[in-house]
Design an enzyme around this catalytic site. Structure first.
Site, PDB file in Angstrom:
ATOM      1  N   GLY A  10       0.837  -1.195   0.000  1.00  0.00           N
ATOM      2  CA  GLY A  10       0.000   0.000   0.000  1.00  0.00           C
ATOM      3  C   GLY A  10       0.865   1.235   0.000  1.00  0.00           C
ATOM      4  O   GLY A  10       1.920   1.260  -0.627  1.00  0.00           O
ATOM      5  N   CYS A  11       0.456   2.239   0.722  1.00  0.00           N
ATOM      6  CA  CYS A  11       1.196   3.498   0.790  1.00  0.00           C
ATOM      7  C   CYS A  11       2.604   3.249   1.319  1.00  0.00           C
ATOM      8  O   CYS A  11       2.781   2.646   2.374  1.00  0.00           O
ATOM      9  CB  CYS A  11       0.458   4.478   1.699  1.00  0.00           C
ATOM     10  SG  CYS A  11       1.365   5.997   2.001  1.00  0.00           S
TER      11      CYS A  11
END
Length: 181
Positions: A10-11
């Site tokens: 993800g981020c």
């Protein structure tokens, strides 16, 4: 001798913040991998059209923390069951991925995912891709050490702080003793 691992969960701010805490990790660089163009910029990555994932390059000492040890933390601190998404972050750039550098890393990643599946650790199937590492491009400077520099930002407090809390709760034995957040 140091080794390198490339992980996308993800981020990259979240993934970087987690792995910077792990004993045996020498450095963590936020960046992009798995895409189609050279030297992509964040504004291009955000469109999802380049094929890159937000990822981190982890340089680690396998005598202190094994690749499997990194995988344990990786799978405990993101959701490997959501395709191209982590929470509210959606798009292929937020996919879950392991970009292996050796056949051993590939085998360990596959075996670990099989174990998690057999043990029914997650309610839904794991969709983490396992792909050979290709070019990795460091993200812009303002993305590096983001959590350490911006802990009071709402994103950090709401999204990253719970990951760090979970890390401390379940993996305190893997944390660096100096400068731990």
């Amino acid at each position: 001798m140091m080794e390198t691992a490339y992980l996308a969960g993800g981020c990259f701010w979240c993934t970087e913040a987690v792995f910077e805490q792990i004993e045996g990790v020498n450095s963590v660089i936020s960046g992009y991998t798995g895409g189609l163009i050279k030297n992509p910029a964040y504004r291009e990555i955000c469109t999802g059209r380049t094929g890159h994932a937000e990822a981190v390059k982890i340089t680690f000492d396998p005598e202190v923390v094994s690749f499997r040890g990194l995988l344990e933390v990786f799978f405990a601190t993101h959701d490997p069951t959501t395709l191209n998404r982590q929470g509210n972050d959606m798009g292929t750039q937020y996919r879950s991925g392991i970009f292996y550098t050796t056949p051993e890393q590939r085998e360990q990643a596959q075996a670990f995912i099989e174990l998690l599946t057999e043990e029914k650790v997650f309610d839904d199937p794991i969709v983490t891709e396992i792909t050979a590492a290709g070019p990795f491009y460091a993200a812009e400077e303002y993305h590096q050490d983001y959590y350490a520099l911006h802990r009071e930002q709402p994103y950090c407090r709401v999204i990253i702080d719970p990951k760090i809390k979970k890390l401390k709760q379940y993996y305190s034995h893997k944390l660096k003793t100096k400068n731990a957040i």
